[in-house]
Scaffold this motif. Structure first.
Motif, PDB file in Angstrom:
ATOM      1  N   CYS A 152       7.829   4.385 -12.547  1.00 32.30           N
ATOM      2  CA  CYS A 152       7.154   3.864 -11.625  1.00 32.30           C
ATOM      3  C   CYS A 152       7.089   2.434 -11.494  1.00 32.30           C
ATOM      4  O   CYS A 152       7.215   2.133 -10.167  1.00 32.30           O
ATOM      5  N   ILE A 153       7.364   1.879 -12.354  1.00 32.94           N
ATOM      6  CA  ILE A 153       7.132   0.393 -12.237  1.00 32.94           C
ATOM      7  C   ILE A 153       8.391  -0.045 -11.815  1.00 32.94           C
ATOM      8  O   ILE A 153       8.574  -1.004 -10.862  1.00 32.94           O
ATOM      9  N   ALA A 154       9.413   0.482 -12.475  1.00 30.28           N
ATOM     10  CA  ALA A 154      10.765   0.220 -12.097  1.00 30.28           C
ATOM     11  C   ALA A 154      11.135   0.715 -10.532  1.00 30.28           C
ATOM     12  O   ALA A 154      12.067  -0.290  -9.868  1.00 30.28           O
ATOM     13  N   ALA A 155      10.625   1.744 -10.200  1.00 36.25           N
ATOM     14  CA  ALA A 155      10.963   1.987  -8.618  1.00 36.25           C
ATOM     15  C   ALA A 155      10.389   1.026  -7.703  1.00 36.25           C
ATOM     16  O   ALA A 155      11.108   0.714  -6.610  1.00 36.25           O
ATOM     17  N   ALA A 156       9.090   0.586  -8.011  1.00 38.88           N
ATOM     18  CA  ALA A 156       8.433  -0.385  -7.294  1.00 38.88           C
ATOM     19  C   ALA A 156       9.201  -1.870  -7.563  1.00 38.88           C
ATOM     20  O   ALA A 156       9.354  -2.588  -6.460  1.00 38.88           O
ATOM     21  N   ILE A 157       9.761  -2.335  -8.457  1.00 36.06           N
ATOM     22  CA  ILE A 157      10.530  -3.460  -8.400  1.00 36.06           C
ATOM     23  C   ILE A 157      11.825  -3.231  -7.633  1.00 36.06           C
ATOM     24  O   ILE A 157      12.036  -4.180  -7.014  1.00 36.06           O
ATOM     25  N   GLY A 158      12.372  -2.059  -7.744  1.00 33.32           N
ATOM     26  CA  GLY A 158      13.475  -1.803  -7.033  1.00 33.32           C
ATOM     27  C   GLY A 158      13.270  -1.828  -5.524  1.00 33.32           C
ATOM     28  O   GLY A 158      14.118  -2.535  -4.598  1.00 33.32           O
ATOM     29  N   ILE A 159      11.936  -1.396  -5.049  1.00 28.96           N
ATOM     30  CA  ILE A 159      11.629  -1.473  -3.632  1.00 28.96           C
ATOM     31  C   ILE A 159      11.433  -3.135  -3.362  1.00 28.96           C
ATOM     32  O   ILE A 159      11.908  -3.475  -2.211  1.00 28.96           O
ATOM     33  N   GLY A 160      10.884  -3.675  -4.202  1.00 27.24           N
ATOM     34  CA  GLY A 160      10.761  -5.174  -4.020  1.00 27.24           C
ATOM     35  C   GLY A 160      11.882  -5.891  -3.842  1.00 27.24           C
ATOM     36  O   GLY A 160      12.122  -7.016  -2.958  1.00 27.24           O
ATOM     37  N   LEU A 161      13.039  -5.609  -4.447  1.00 30.54           N
ATOM     38  CA  LEU A 161      14.348  -6.208  -4.647  1.00 30.54           C
ATOM     39  C   LEU A 161      14.806  -5.788  -3.248  1.00 30.54           C
ATOM     40  O   LEU A 161      15.643  -6.731  -2.690  1.00 30.54           O
ATOM     41  N   VAL A 162      14.894  -4.624  -2.632  1.00 31.06           N
ATOM     42  CA  VAL A 162      15.181  -4.140  -1.498  1.00 31.06           C
ATOM     43  C   VAL A 162      14.822  -5.024  -0.261  1.00 31.06           C
ATOM     44  O   VAL A 162      15.400  -5.503   0.552  1.00 31.06           O
ATOM     45  N   ASN A 163      13.249  -5.161  -0.519  1.00 31.58           N
ATOM     46  CA  ASN A 163      12.631  -6.025   0.537  1.00 31.58           C
ATOM     47  C   ASN A 163      13.154  -7.416   0.732  1.00 31.58           C
ATOM     48  O   ASN A 163      13.728  -7.990   1.596  1.00 31.58           O
ATOM     49  N   SER A 205      -3.757   7.576  -0.355  1.00 32.23           N
ATOM     50  CA  SER A 205      -3.519   6.732  -1.422  1.00 32.23           C
ATOM     51  C   SER A 205      -2.856   5.495  -0.876  1.00 32.23           C
ATOM     52  O   SER A 205      -1.850   5.408  -0.126  1.00 32.23           O
ATOM     53  N   GLY A 206      -3.331   4.241  -1.346  1.00 32.06           N
ATOM     54  CA  GLY A 206      -3.090   3.062  -1.125  1.00 32.06           C
ATOM     55  C   GLY A 206      -3.120   2.733   0.503  1.00 32.06           C
ATOM     56  O   GLY A 206      -2.839   1.558   0.810  1.00 32.06           O
ATOM     57  N   GLN A 207      -3.862   3.586   1.154  1.00 26.30           N
ATOM     58  CA  GLN A 207      -4.154   3.027   2.546  1.00 26.30           C
ATOM     59  C   GLN A 207      -4.744   1.797   2.810  1.00 26.30           C
ATOM     60  O   GLN A 207      -5.963   1.582   2.183  1.00 26.30           O
ATOM     61  N   GLY A 208      -4.118   0.729   3.543  1.00 28.33           N
ATOM     62  CA  GLY A 208      -4.854  -0.458   3.622  1.00 28.33           C
ATOM     63  C   GLY A 208      -4.803  -1.463   2.560  1.00 28.33           C
ATOM     64  O   GLY A 208      -5.334  -2.698   2.477  1.00 28.33           O
ATOM     65  N   TYR A 209      -4.116  -1.282   1.496  1.00 31.60           N
ATOM     66  CA  TYR A 209      -4.356  -1.884   0.287  1.00 31.60           C
ATOM     67  C   TYR A 209      -3.528  -3.342   0.627  1.00 31.60           C
ATOM     68  O   TYR A 209      -3.820  -4.216  -0.155  1.00 31.60           O
ATOM     69  N   ALA A 219       8.458  -2.405   8.063  1.00 26.22           N
ATOM     70  CA  ALA A 219       9.473  -1.280   7.929  1.00 26.22           C
ATOM     71  C   ALA A 219       9.781  -0.319   6.821  1.00 26.22           C
ATOM     72  O   ALA A 219       9.548   0.880   6.781  1.00 26.22           O
ATOM     73  N   ILE A 220       9.886  -1.202   5.630  1.00 27.69           N
ATOM     74  CA  ILE A 220       9.831  -0.555   4.523  1.00 27.69           C
ATOM     75  C   ILE A 220       8.501   0.323   4.205  1.00 27.69           C
ATOM     76  O   ILE A 220       8.729   1.481   3.577  1.00 27.69           O
ATOM     77  N   GLY A 221       7.289  -0.317   4.511  1.00 29.80           N
ATOM     78  CA  GLY A 221       6.086   0.370   4.368  1.00 29.80           C
ATOM     79  C   GLY A 221       6.058   1.646   4.952  1.00 29.80           C
ATOM     80  O   GLY A 221       5.713   2.802   4.434  1.00 29.80           O
ATOM     81  N   ILE A 222       6.511   1.659   6.238  1.00 28.09           N
ATOM     82  CA  ILE A 222       6.624   2.907   7.274  1.00 28.09           C
ATOM     83  C   ILE A 222       7.589   3.938   6.534  1.00 28.09           C
ATOM     84  O   ILE A 222       7.303   5.105   6.190  1.00 28.09           O
ATOM     85  N   ILE A 223       8.672   3.634   5.750  1.00 26.23           N
ATOM     86  CA  ILE A 223       9.735   4.457   5.179  1.00 26.23           C
ATOM     87  C   ILE A 223       8.965   4.944   3.936  1.00 26.23           C
ATOM     88  O   ILE A 223       8.971   6.119   3.604  1.00 26.23           O
ATOM     89  N   ALA A 224       8.217   3.940   3.150  1.00 25.89           N
ATOM     90  CA  ALA A 224       7.911   4.646   1.849  1.00 25.89           C
ATOM     91  C   ALA A 224       6.841   5.761   2.117  1.00 25.89           C
ATOM     92  O   ALA A 224       6.556   6.506   1.445  1.00 25.89           O
ATOM     93  N   GLY A 278       0.873  -1.178   0.028  1.00 24.98           N
ATOM     94  CA  GLY A 278       0.066   0.195  -0.077  1.00 24.98           C
ATOM     95  C   GLY A 278       0.942   1.416  -0.182  1.00 24.98           C
ATOM     96  O   GLY A 278       0.856   2.162  -0.960  1.00 24.98           O
ATOM     97  N   PRO A 279       1.716   1.463   1.006  1.00 24.81           N
ATOM     98  CA  PRO A 279       2.711   2.496   0.866  1.00 24.81           C
ATOM     99  C   PRO A 279       3.656   2.726  -0.374  1.00 24.81           C
ATOM    100  O   PRO A 279       3.449   3.783  -0.805  1.00 24.81           O
ATOM    101  N   VAL A 280       3.923   1.635  -0.653  1.00 23.43           N
ATOM    102  CA  VAL A 280       4.651   1.496  -1.982  1.00 23.43           C
ATOM    103  C   VAL A 280       4.071   2.266  -3.133  1.00 23.43           C
ATOM    104  O   VAL A 280       4.227   2.731  -3.732  1.00 23.43           O
TER     105      VAL A 280
END
Lengths: 325, 321
Positions: B102-113, B246-250, B130-135, B75-77
């Protein structure tokens, strides 16, 4: 001779110390005259709250710059967190005022009462606590917003015999939702030509407004107007109406005073023709005035309800500089 | 004898496609309760359009859960990469750039996770939380706590989320295409087999020579990609992003859709079509509330009952099968 010198030196030292002590005392007294204010806010869950946080911080900083008060500001994630923040503020012996916009007035009642009982003056903003133990309550007139919308709607449909509408609420059951709902409903429900087709929750944001409105559109073939409790919800609802290609909706009203809402009202080409607003900047200003008045006179009105503005194409330009996003 | 055979054949079909039957049962009941209004294509297309954003995230989430993981950052991502989309789109860059970034950044965050979970050996629940809180915090910083609007005069971008091909909403087409691709990956490729193996028994998969860490990282990148695509759909609807709502609770809605769709929370088992149906069933609730004019205060009750019934019907005799 030696004795004289010592005596003179001692006397001089005493004078200097007394002067120094006097200076400290008067500086302390002077500092004591400037009220120290703690501001506790909820999370900025929507554009109004985000703008309010920005406005009160800005106006407090200006007041601090002018030397009329000092302040500390903290936002909380939830009611429990806000309770902890307020307790921490209360433990500061220098604290004169607590300005609090509660996450939930009922949940924070006991904590705010404790602060008030300890001799700190408490100004509650926007969401009231369930107690009289507060110095003042400053709020926009949410009930009045509902009344203003209902009166505009009544006038708009004065020549139509039957008017079908839907209601987009905002976190149904919360104090603000109920005030806005009751203000509208107390007038509209008395007029039998208005038929309520249904309601859904717009949750103070455009995405929820879009989904709620798209479901209402699918369920109802003919809707004359949409009453929403929030401008961001209105934005989402308008997108859903546009996407569904529906031209039966003659009117949609909002609340809040966002830049987008005021632009749409000024354009006057779509169904968004009215919003009812009380602005974050006004509330921040009234709160600071209340503190300074009390600090100077020791008196203040217990309830400071300030007016909501019905904004239409006729007067929209007057409010453009107060709009927020 | 033949009746027994037929019964066993029906049992097998029921067992394999339970969620489809659950969907049909709900569809018929809802249509009957609303005197046919629920089942019209007009209403169904609204439900399917509204289910698509959560549905797309849930598709990726299915891979993570099958592999024994969990992603609480989706959701936060979505809000975070969505704000990047809105800023680039609003700045006037050609649409392809905000979409790709947008898609590449989300894949990047997935990679970090994935990297933190596998290399630092920290549970997925904690890492993704934690990553969600940061995002969310980064989004609030980017947007300065406000709702930021892109260039909403650009009608083409609005077409992604609000347009249709024929009478089929574009977001639904995106979700279905993605569902087909991911079904092929899950059921017809080695990667899919490895993901299921890791979810079934991580140690056994490791002893079989599967690079478990790599597989897990890939699943988080897949959910990242899906979240990025969902962000494009969501942002193109309103051409605006709210740093808070945006994305709250998704993430929880997506996990619920996956579980309602029959994927096992403990991993190792699940289907993509089940997830799609799970996401649509969740939207049934909001729609039925309006169709039947049920008190807004009972939304949670109805949602709870539908989730419970769907999971209950979908899991009957699972142990036996």
């Amino acid at each position: 001779m030696k004795k004289r010198v010592v005596a003179l030196f001692t006397a001089a030292a005493m004078l200097v110390s007394m002067f120094a002590i006097g200076t400290v005392v008067s500086a302390e007294e002077e500092e004591k005259d400037i009220p120290y204010v703690a501001v506790s806010l909820p999370p900025a869950e929507n554009a109004w709250q985000a703008n309010f946080a920005e406005m009160i911080d800005k106006k407090m900083a200006e007041a601090q710059e002018e030397g009329v008060l000092t302040y500390s500001l903290k936002s909380s994630q939830d009611a429990a967190d806000q309770m902890n923040v307020i307790q921490t503020f209360k433990d500061d012996p220098d604290l004169d005022f607590l300005v609090v916009l509660p996450v939930d007035g009922a949940q924070l009642t006991a904590t705010v009462e404790e602060v008030y009982d300890s001799g700190i003056q408490v100004i509650v903003l926007d969401r009231d606590i369930s107690s009289d133990k507060k110095t003042a309550f400053v709020a926009g007139d949410n009930y009045g917003c509902g009344v203003a919308a209902a009166e505009f709607i009544q006038d708009y449909f004065k020549d139509q015999d039957e008017v079908k509408y839907v209601n987009l609420r905002s976190y149904a059951g919360t104090e603000i939702d109920l005030s806005r709902f009751n203000g509208f409903n107390d007038i509209i429900s008395k007029d039998p030509k208005f038929v309520n087709l249904g309601e859904a929750d717009g949750e103070f944001n455009s995405t929820a407004g879009f989904e709620a409105m798209s479901n209402l559109l699918a369920a109802n073939d003919q809707i004359d107007f949409v009453y929403t409790h929030d401008d961001e919800t209105t934005t989402g609802a308008l997108t859903a109406i546009e996407q569904a290609g529906r031209d039966d909706i003659q009117l949609i009203t909002g609340m809040g005073g966002t830049v987008t809402a005021l632009r749409e009202i000024a354009e006057g080409t779509g169904p968004h023709k009215m919003t009812a607003a009380y602005f974050p900047a006004d509330m921040a200003e009234i709160a600071i005035k209340a503190i300074l008045t009390y600090a100077e006179t020791g008196e203040i009105e217990k309830e400071l309800l300030f007016e909501s503005y019905p904004i239409t194409k006729d007067n929209v330009e007057e409010f453009q500089d107060k709009a927020y996003e | 004898m033949s009746t027994e055979k037929e019964q066993s054949r029906f049992g097998k079909i029921w067992s394999n496609y339970r969620i489809v039957f659950v969907f049909i049962i709900f569809y018929i009941v809802c249509t009957l309760l609303t005197h046919g209004k629920f089942g019209t294509w007009n209403n169904m297309s609204t439900i399917l359009r509204n289910a698509s954003t959560i549905g797309v995230i849930a598709l990726g989430m299915t891979f993570v859960i099958i592999a024994g993981g969990m992603d609480l950052s989706s959701g936060p991502v979505l809000a975070c990469v969505g704000s990047i989309f809105i800023f680039l789109q609003g700045a006037g860059y050609p649409l392809i750039l905000p979409v790709v970034v947008c898609i590449a950044a989300a894949i990047g965050i997935g990679l970090v996770n994935g990297l933190i979970i596998t290399k630092a050996k920290i549970p997925p629940f904690i890492v993704t939380l934690a990553i969600g809180i940061i995002a969310r915090s980064v989004t609030t910083f980017i947007c300065q706590g406000k709702t930021v609007t892109g260039n909403n005069q650009d009608l083409f971008v609005k077409k992604i989320g609000n347009g249709s091909i024929g009478s089929i909403p574009n977001p639904l087409i995106i979700m279905l295409v993605l569902a087909v691709i991911l079904t092929i990956i899950l059921t017809k490729t080695k990667l899919g087999t490895y993901i299921i193996s890791v979810g079934c028994n991580e140690n056994a998969a490791r002893y079989s020579g599967i690079n478990v860490e790599r597989i897990k990282i890939i699943t988080y990148m897949i959910v990242g990609a899906c979240t990025g695509i969902a962000a494009v759909i969501e942002m193109s609807r309103m051409v605006a992003v709210s740093s808070v709502s945006s994305g709250q609770g998704y993430e929880f809605d997506a996990i619920t859709a996956v579980l309602v769709g029959g994927t096992a929370l403990e991993g190792g088992r699940g289907t993509i079509y089940g997830t799609v149906i799970g996401a649509v069933l969740l939207q049934f609730v909001n729609n039925m509330m309006v169709q039947m004019n049920i008190s807004i205060y009972l939304a949670g009750t109805l949602k709870g009952i539908i989730i419970f019934l769907a999971v209950f019907l979908n899991s009957r005799n699972r142990s036996g099968s």
